[in-house]
Design an enzyme around this catalytic site. Structure first.
Site, PDB file in Angstrom:
ATOM      1  N   ARG A 121      23.836  54.438  31.375  1.00 12.40           N
ATOM      2  CA  ARG A 121      24.731  54.284  32.543  1.00 12.40           C
ATOM      3  C   ARG A 121      24.396  53.078  33.411  1.00 12.40           C
ATOM      4  O   ARG A 121      24.697  53.039  34.589  1.00 12.40           O
ATOM      5  CB  ARG A 121      24.742  55.551  33.401  1.00 12.40           C
ATOM      6  CG  ARG A 121      25.229  56.769  32.646  1.00 12.40           C
ATOM      7  CD  ARG A 121      25.486  57.939  33.564  1.00 12.40           C
ATOM      8  NE  ARG A 121      25.867  59.104  32.789  1.00 12.40           N
ATOM      9  CZ  ARG A 121      25.015  59.951  32.264  1.00 12.40           C
ATOM     10  NH1 ARG A 121      23.722  59.785  32.456  1.00 12.40           N
ATOM     11  NH2 ARG A 121      25.440  60.976  31.563  1.00 12.40           N
ATOM     12  N   LYS A 143      31.809  40.066  35.571  1.00 12.10           N
ATOM     13  CA  LYS A 143      32.794  40.603  34.623  1.00 12.10           C
ATOM     14  C   LYS A 143      32.161  40.585  33.238  1.00 12.10           C
ATOM     15  O   LYS A 143      31.679  39.544  32.784  1.00 12.10           O
ATOM     16  CB  LYS A 143      34.058  39.733  34.600  1.00 12.10           C
ATOM     17  CG  LYS A 143      35.001  39.995  35.745  1.00 12.10           C
ATOM     18  CD  LYS A 143      36.314  39.262  35.502  1.00 12.10           C
ATOM     19  CE  LYS A 143      37.265  39.471  36.653  1.00 12.10           C
ATOM     20  NZ  LYS A 143      38.510  38.680  36.502  1.00 12.10           N
ATOM     21  N   GLU A 185      37.232  24.539  33.368  1.00 10.50           N
ATOM     22  CA  GLU A 185      36.945  25.523  34.432  1.00 10.50           C
ATOM     23  C   GLU A 185      36.388  24.831  35.679  1.00 10.50           C
ATOM     24  O   GLU A 185      36.583  25.310  36.794  1.00 10.50           O
ATOM     25  CB  GLU A 185      35.980  26.602  33.930  1.00 10.50           C
ATOM     26  CG  GLU A 185      36.462  27.411  32.719  1.00 10.50           C
ATOM     27  CD  GLU A 185      37.566  28.442  33.023  1.00 10.50           C
ATOM     28  OE1 GLU A 185      38.022  28.525  34.182  1.00 10.50           O
ATOM     29  OE2 GLU A 185      37.979  29.147  32.076  1.00 10.50           O
ATOM     30  N   LYS A 227      32.685  29.756  42.938  1.00  7.57           N
ATOM     31  CA  LYS A 227      32.835  31.080  42.314  1.00  7.57           C
ATOM     32  C   LYS A 227      32.053  32.131  43.100  1.00  7.57           C
ATOM     33  O   LYS A 227      32.538  33.243  43.329  1.00  7.57           O
ATOM     34  CB  LYS A 227      32.396  31.054  40.844  1.00  7.57           C
ATOM     35  CG  LYS A 227      32.564  32.419  40.197  1.00  7.57           C
ATOM     36  CD  LYS A 227      33.087  32.419  38.800  1.00  7.57           C
ATOM     37  CE  LYS A 227      33.421  33.858  38.389  1.00  7.57           C
ATOM     38  NZ  LYS A 227      33.696  34.037  36.998  1.00  7.57           N
ATOM     39  N   GLU A 237      38.139  42.074  42.312  1.00  2.77           N
ATOM     40  CA  GLU A 237      39.462  41.466  42.149  1.00  2.77           C
ATOM     41  C   GLU A 237      40.575  42.344  42.727  1.00  2.77           C
ATOM     42  O   GLU A 237      41.596  42.594  42.091  1.00  2.77           O
ATOM     43  CB  GLU A 237      39.743  41.142  40.672  1.00  2.77           C
ATOM     44  CG  GLU A 237      40.798  40.058  40.519  1.00  2.77           C
ATOM     45  CD  GLU A 237      40.947  39.549  39.089  1.00  2.77           C
ATOM     46  OE1 GLU A 237      39.957  39.100  38.503  1.00  2.77           O
ATOM     47  OE2 GLU A 237      42.073  39.619  38.571  1.00  2.77           O
ATOM     48  N   ARG A 241      40.018  37.172  44.400  1.00  2.00           N
ATOM     49  CA  ARG A 241      39.346  36.751  43.172  1.00  2.00           C
ATOM     50  C   ARG A 241      40.340  36.334  42.090  1.00  2.00           C
ATOM     51  O   ARG A 241      40.002  35.521  41.218  1.00  2.00           O
ATOM     52  CB  ARG A 241      38.433  37.883  42.658  1.00  2.00           C
ATOM     53  CG  ARG A 241      37.668  37.463  41.410  1.00  2.00           C
ATOM     54  CD  ARG A 241      36.535  38.383  41.041  1.00  2.00           C
ATOM     55  NE  ARG A 241      35.928  37.939  39.807  1.00  2.00           N
ATOM     56  CZ  ARG A 241      34.755  38.320  39.353  1.00  2.00           C
ATOM     57  NH1 ARG A 241      34.029  39.173  40.057  1.00  2.00           N
ATOM     58  NH2 ARG A 241      34.280  37.862  38.212  1.00  2.00           N
ATOM     59  N   ASN A 245      41.865  33.009  38.172  1.00  2.00           N
ATOM     60  CA  ASN A 245      42.646  33.077  36.932  1.00  2.00           C
ATOM     61  C   ASN A 245      43.727  32.002  36.871  1.00  2.00           C
ATOM     62  O   ASN A 245      44.633  32.080  36.037  1.00  2.00           O
ATOM     63  CB  ASN A 245      43.294  34.463  36.798  1.00  2.00           C
ATOM     64  CG  ASN A 245      42.259  35.560  36.671  1.00  2.00           C
ATOM     65  OD1 ASN A 245      41.229  35.361  36.044  1.00  2.00           O
ATOM     66  ND2 ASN A 245      42.515  36.696  37.296  1.00  2.00           N
ATOM     67  N   HIS A 248      45.255  30.903  33.652  1.00  2.00           N
ATOM     68  CA  HIS A 248      44.815  31.846  32.626  1.00  2.00           C
ATOM     69  C   HIS A 248      45.934  32.719  32.080  1.00  2.00           C
ATOM     70  O   HIS A 248      45.861  33.169  30.937  1.00  2.00           O
ATOM     71  CB  HIS A 248      43.677  32.727  33.157  1.00  2.00           C
ATOM     72  CG  HIS A 248      42.361  32.005  33.224  1.00  2.00           C
ATOM     73  ND1 HIS A 248      42.172  30.866  33.967  1.00  2.00           N
ATOM     74  CD2 HIS A 248      41.158  32.264  32.628  1.00  2.00           C
ATOM     75  CE1 HIS A 248      40.920  30.454  33.837  1.00  2.00           C
ATOM     76  NE2 HIS A 248      40.279  31.281  33.032  1.00  2.00           N
ATOM     77  N   HIS A 252      46.006  32.540  28.348  1.00  2.00           N
ATOM     78  CA  HIS A 252      45.801  33.695  27.462  1.00  2.00           C
ATOM     79  C   HIS A 252      46.983  33.842  26.511  1.00  2.00           C
ATOM     80  O   HIS A 252      46.805  34.219  25.342  1.00  2.00           O
ATOM     81  CB  HIS A 252      45.631  34.979  28.282  1.00  2.00           C
ATOM     82  CG  HIS A 252      44.271  35.097  28.908  1.00  2.00           C
ATOM     83  ND1 HIS A 252      44.011  35.900  30.003  1.00  2.00           N
ATOM     84  CD2 HIS A 252      43.099  34.507  28.610  1.00  2.00           C
ATOM     85  CE1 HIS A 252      42.738  35.781  30.331  1.00  2.00           C
ATOM     86  NE2 HIS A 252      42.167  34.947  29.506  1.00  2.00           N
ATOM     87  N   HIS A 265      39.078  28.557  24.606  1.00  2.00           N
ATOM     88  CA  HIS A 265      39.580  29.163  25.844  1.00  2.00           C
ATOM     89  C   HIS A 265      39.863  28.084  26.911  1.00  2.00           C
ATOM     90  O   HIS A 265      40.952  28.052  27.499  1.00  2.00           O
ATOM     91  CB  HIS A 265      38.541  30.169  26.339  1.00  2.00           C
ATOM     92  CG  HIS A 265      38.875  30.799  27.644  1.00  2.00           C
ATOM     93  ND1 HIS A 265      39.905  31.690  27.809  1.00  2.00           N
ATOM     94  CD2 HIS A 265      38.308  30.659  28.876  1.00  2.00           C
ATOM     95  CE1 HIS A 265      39.959  32.071  29.070  1.00  2.00           C
ATOM     96  NE2 HIS A 265      39.002  31.461  29.739  1.00  2.00           N
TER      97      HIS A 265
END
Ligand code: NAD
Ligand code: GLY
Length: 357
Positions: A121, A143, A185, A227, A237, A241, A245, A248, A252, A265
């Protein structure tokens, strides 16, 4: 080795430092001080292990070190691979005080962080990013996750590292194409949050492509500061936040339509940023500046001919879709981004036409 620079990600009791320097690996930086206990599992891949595993072990002097070397590639960012990390933890008798150390690019960081979030956990983990993309983006902010056959990063958790250790010298061995993907980025960070940094990038893009160490160190530092500031304000987010993206949603979709692995990417995000800038309604002169900067970083500025409808379909699957309404990160101006679902559909269609070839 020049003095390391430290940035703090402010998250209350889960705050952590990002330490940036040249030659930190194999130097006297005591990474062992950040372990939860006396042992750790270093997870890396078969490209990075021969380059940096022994070097990193010097920074963990006196600690009990297990290692796991995974096959290289986005194709291995799966639940199955992550499960292999858990197998290794169980078989080596890891306990709640074991710390996972991710040595590699974003793929290794995402898999390792997710395994750390799940094992017992949640156990401690450390990021040692070795690609520019990982140094300026994926290693910071917590993330973690893996891909599902039906979509990228669909399975994951927020789990912050204890420290991010960035040795900019690892960039010496990075292939040119991967360096450019990371620069996408970096450029994103300037475009969404810091017009002055964007200008600095315009002035220094030649030095960055030529791998000037001082220029790279500054670009990594400023990108991490941006960041860290955004993540500190909105860890999960819930709002701001999402500006990270930028590019993105389109990016994506490009990756999805082309098949993952065709474009990197960062390359897809580069073309995606130009599309998102087109949707933003900012001055054409600013879109031209963004395109020029991306081109100078050897990045694409238009999508491949995957078809506008295919891209639209792919965007319907994006996690950022709320209430079936497409949401996009747009620029109010260079250096400032917002998230909106209030866009002109005809402008979106016009932007997507670029994918019709
Ligand atoms: P990557 O991890 O696949 O690394 C790119 C390639 O460079 C790999 O072949 C790797 O083995 C190699 N490599 C790494 N370091 C090297 C070095 N120093 N010298 C030589 N070769 C080296 O790709 P990436 O661009 O680092 O990361 C992409 C991944 O990051 C994607 O899966 C993406 O979804 C994820 N990502 C996550 C976040 C996040 O917030 N968690 C943010 C952005 C991207
Ligand atoms: N890469 C986007 C984020 O970390 O939120």
């Amino acid at each position: 080795m020049s003095e390391p620079r430290t940035i703090t990600v402010e998250l209350g009791e889960r705050s952590y430092p990002i330490v940036i320097g040249s030659g930190l690996l194999g130097g006297d930086f005591d990474l062992g001080a950040y372990l939860a206990g006396g042992d750790c599992l270093v997870v890396t891949n078969d490209t990075i292990a021969p380059l940096y595993l022994d070097t990193l072990e010097a920074n963990l002097f006196g600690k009990s070190i297990e290692t796991l070397t995974l096959p290289d590639g986005e194709a291995f960012k799966t639940l199955e691979t992550m499960s292999g990390v858990l197998d290794k933890l169980v078989s080596s008798g890891a306990n709640r005080d074991t710390t996972l150390v991710a040595l590699g690019g974003g793929v290794i960081g995402d898999i390792t962080g997710f395994a750390a979030a799940c094992y017992m956990r949640g156990v401690a983990f450390i990021q040692v990013p070795t690609t520019l993309l990982a140094q300026v983006d994926s290693s910071v902010g917590g993330k973690t996750g893996v891909n599902h056959a039906l979509g990228k990063n669909l399975i994951g958790a927020f789990h912050q590292p204890r420290v991010v250790l960035i040795d900019t010298r690892t960039l010496d061995t990075l292939p040119d194409r991967e360096l450019s993907a990371g620069l996408a980025e970096v450029i994103k960070a300037g475009a969404i949050a810091d017009a002055e940094f964007f200008e600095w990038l315009e002035d220094n893009i030649g030095a960055l492509v030529a791998r000037d160490p001082e220029a790279l160190a500054h670009a990594v530092q400023r990108s991490c500061e941006i960041k860290a500031e955004v993540v500190s304000e909105d860890e999960r987010e819930a709002g701001r936040r999402a500006i990270l993206n930028f590019g993105h949603t389109f990016g994506h979709a490009i990756e999805h339509c082309q098949g993952y692995g065709e474009w990197l990417h960062g390359e897809a995000v580069a073309a995606g940023m130009v599309m998102a800038a087109g949707l933003s309604g900012i001055d054409q002169a600013d879109i031209d500046r963004l395109q020029a900067l991306l081109k100078a970083a050897n990045l694409p500025v238009a999508p491949p001919a995957v078809g506008s409808q295919a891209m639209l379909d792919a965007m319907g699957m994006d996690k950022k879709v709320l209430d079936k309404q497409l949401r996009f990160v747009v620029l109010d101006k260079l250096g400032h981004a917002t998230v909106t679902s209030d866009y002109d559909r005809s402008v979106l269609d016009a932007v997507l036409e670029a994918a019709d070839g």
